[in-house]
Design a protein around this motif. Structure first.
Motif, short mmCIF file in Angstrom:
data_model
loop_
_atom_site.label_atom_id
_atom_site.label_comp_id
_atom_site.label_asym_id
_atom_site.label_seq_id
_atom_site.Cartn_x
_atom_site.Cartn_y
_atom_site.Cartn_z
N UNK A 1 24.59 38.71 -6.58
CA UNK A 1 25.67 39.35 -5.86
C UNK A 1 25.57 38.99 -4.37
N UNK A 2 25.61 37.70 -4.12
CA UNK A 2 25.34 37.19 -2.78
C UNK A 2 26.32 37.63 -1.72
N UNK A 3 27.58 37.84 -2.10
CA UNK A 3 28.58 38.24 -1.12
C UNK A 3 28.27 39.58 -0.48
N UNK A 4 27.56 40.43 -1.21
CA UNK A 4 27.24 41.77 -0.71
C UNK A 4 25.79 41.87 -0.27
N UNK A 5 24.88 41.30 -1.05
CA UNK A 5 23.45 41.46 -0.79
C UNK A 5 22.82 40.30 -0.03
N UNK A 6 23.58 39.22 0.16
CA UNK A 6 23.01 38.05 0.81
C UNK A 6 22.26 37.14 -0.13
#
Length: 335
Positions: A152-157
């Motif tokens: 969930x890179x868009x939120x968690x990096x």
């Protein structure tokens, strides 16, 4: 013998009977114990070194998280997802403070609610399992959380994590210096210990101890085993979220790998070494085990060997943990 029964050594029958009768009333610490605690708190200020403050802050954060883990352990369960719940709290606080621009205390509250809420939902599903089966499910959940945080890179990096996390601030005062944040961590640790001291003397705390000591007797006495363990799991996870929020705003950076399985195992080792049946067991375990990686920084393999040897020796010769060792000015009776 299941893993949980191996790690959670039974109490003496007399101690278990006292706990079921509600005999664990809060007692004042003796002057020698208070003096030793005050000296430990003052040591970083006396040394006044960045490394000393850094190590002391991690000891405080670990003490909060391990003390919370002991609540679940005292109810008779062992969780391998406590590190993941710390991570959930950390990311929730960062989302509130950095993402939404909310105050630090709101982020801490959100961290506790997020971690406790996730644990409540998970517990309603998996707390029907006992022993090694519960341990395996929490292990799987920990890996699931880590993978979600990675994907969930868009939120968690993603694997890069989150950088530039604002420092903690309360009423306009920013805790961006190590001595200041150490003072904040000490206050949070003392607050957590005071809370759990009175919690264990309350009917809810006595129910947790009764369920952990003898589930069948507790059920026959009208104490719901699953309901009590669910309450213990939720409460323990809420304070894990508190530790996660402090960790995130101290380091200014978090990533999914910061809350992997190794962290959860390290928390269990600290709990067992310190003594799960004692209020100060988490603090003692964190005080002993947190500095060890710094001493073995040049030999990573030696860390695991030493942890394993320490755990075996503690389980063999001090099943109640270091907090159970009788000292001239301390009573051995668990709190």
């Amino acid at each position: 013998m299941t893993m949980s029964k191996t790690l959670l050594s039974p109490m003496p029958p007399s101690a278990g009977a006292m706990l079921i009768r509600g005999a664990a009333a809060p007692r004042a610490l003796g002057l020698p114990a208070l003096g030793a605690l005050a000296l430990l708190i003052c040591i970083p200020f006396i040394l006044n070194q960045a490394f000393s403050y850094h190590l002391a802050i991690f000891i405080c954060i670990n003490a909060i998280v391990v003390t919370s883990l002991s609540v679940l352990a005292r109810s008779g369960q062992i969780s391998l997802c406590h590190g993941a719940l710390v991570g959930i709290g950390a990311y929730a606080s960062v989302a509130c403070v950095k993402g939404l621009g909310l105050p630090f205390l709101v982020g801490v509250f959100a961290a506790m609610i997020a971690a406790g809420g996730v644990a409540y939902l998970l517990g309603r599903i998996v707390l029907r399992l006992q022993g090694v089966y519960f341990v395996l499910v929490t292990f799987a959940f920990s890996e699931l959380v880590r993978l979600v945080l990675l994907e969930w890179g868009d939120v968690t990096g993603g694997a890069n994590g989150v950088t530039g996390i604002p420092a903690a601030s309360i009423a306009g005062y920013v805790f961006n210096e190590k001595p200041a944040f150490y003072a904040l961590a000490v206050v949070a640790t003392i607050g957590a210990l005071v809370f759990f001291r009175f919690f264990y003397a309350s009917p809810a705390g006595e129910a947790v101890d009764a369920v952990g000591e003898n589930p069948a007797l507790a059920e026959a006495s009208g104490v719901g085993v699953r309901r009590t363990q669910l309450y213990a799991f939720t409460l323990a996870s809420a304070f894990a979220g508190l530790g996660g929020a402090l960790l995130a705003h101290y380091l200014g950076y978090i990533s999914p790998e910061s809350f992997n399985m190794h962290y959860s195992i390290a928390l269990i080792i600290m709990m067992v070494v310190g003594g799960r049946r004692f209020l100060f067991g988490g603090l003692i375990g964190a005080l002993v085990m947190t500095p060890l990686p710094e001493f073995f920084r040049g030999a990573v393999e030696s860390q695991d060997i030493f942890y394993g040897v320490a755990l075996i020796l503690i389980l063999r010769f001090m099943p109640q943990g270091l907090a159970g060792v009788r000292l001239p000015f301390m009573k051995r009776r668990p709190v």
